[in-house]
Design a protein around this motif. Structure first.
Motif, short mmCIF file in Angstrom:
data_model
loop_
_atom_site.label_atom_id
_atom_site.label_comp_id
_atom_site.label_asym_id
_atom_site.label_seq_id
_atom_site.Cartn_x
_atom_site.Cartn_y
_atom_site.Cartn_z
N GLY A 2 -2.22 -4.82 -1.72
CA GLY A 2 -2.06 -3.51 -1.10
C GLY A 2 -1.72 -2.44 -2.12
O GLY A 2 -2.24 -1.32 -2.06
N TRP A 3 -0.88 -2.81 -3.07
CA TRP A 3 -0.49 -1.87 -4.12
C TRP A 3 -1.71 -1.46 -4.95
O TRP A 3 -1.93 -0.28 -5.22
N ARG A 4 -2.53 -2.46 -5.35
CA ARG A 4 -3.73 -2.17 -6.14
C ARG A 4 -4.71 -1.30 -5.36
O ARG A 4 -5.35 -0.41 -5.92
N GLU A 5 -4.85 -1.57 -4.07
CA GLU A 5 -5.74 -0.77 -3.22
C GLU A 5 -5.30 0.69 -3.18
O GLU A 5 -6.12 1.60 -3.30
N TYR A 30 0.84 -1.20 0.00
CA TYR A 30 0.00 0.00 0.00
C TYR A 30 0.87 1.25 0.00
O TYR A 30 0.63 2.18 -0.77
N GLN A 31 1.89 1.25 0.84
CA GLN A 31 2.80 2.39 0.88
C GLN A 31 3.51 2.60 -0.46
O GLN A 31 3.70 3.73 -0.90
N ALA A 32 3.88 1.50 -1.10
CA ALA A 32 4.54 1.61 -2.41
C ALA A 32 3.58 2.19 -3.44
O ALA A 32 3.97 3.01 -4.28
N ARG A 34 5.30 3.92 -6.78
CA ARG A 34 6.26 2.93 -7.26
C ARG A 34 5.58 1.91 -8.15
O ARG A 34 4.39 1.66 -8.03
N SER A 35 6.34 1.33 -9.03
CA SER A 35 5.83 0.33 -9.96
C SER A 35 5.58 -0.99 -9.24
O SER A 35 6.27 -1.33 -8.28
#
Length: 58
Positions: free
Chosen positions: A43-46, A17-19, A24-25
């Protein structure tokens, strides 16, 4: 009193999530195991979704 470490999958999700928030990619995922990688990407998608609807500003 001892502090318990957070669940590794929960930590992977929050790191993803932080990324995502920082832009960030998703190719920069640091996890190798399938479960942790899946949580990180979740988390990244969220975060990307939250950024796209304006919940998070840069």
């Amino acid at each position: 009193m001892k502090r318990q470490k957070r669940d590794k999958l929960s930590r992977a999700h929050s790191k993803g999530y932080q990324a995502g928030i920082t832009g960030r990619s998703k190719d920069n995922c640091p996890f190798q195991t399938a479960n942790a990688r899946s949580e990180w990407l979740g988390g990244w998608r969220e975060a990307i979704g939250d950024r796209s609807i304006g919940l998070i500003s840069r």
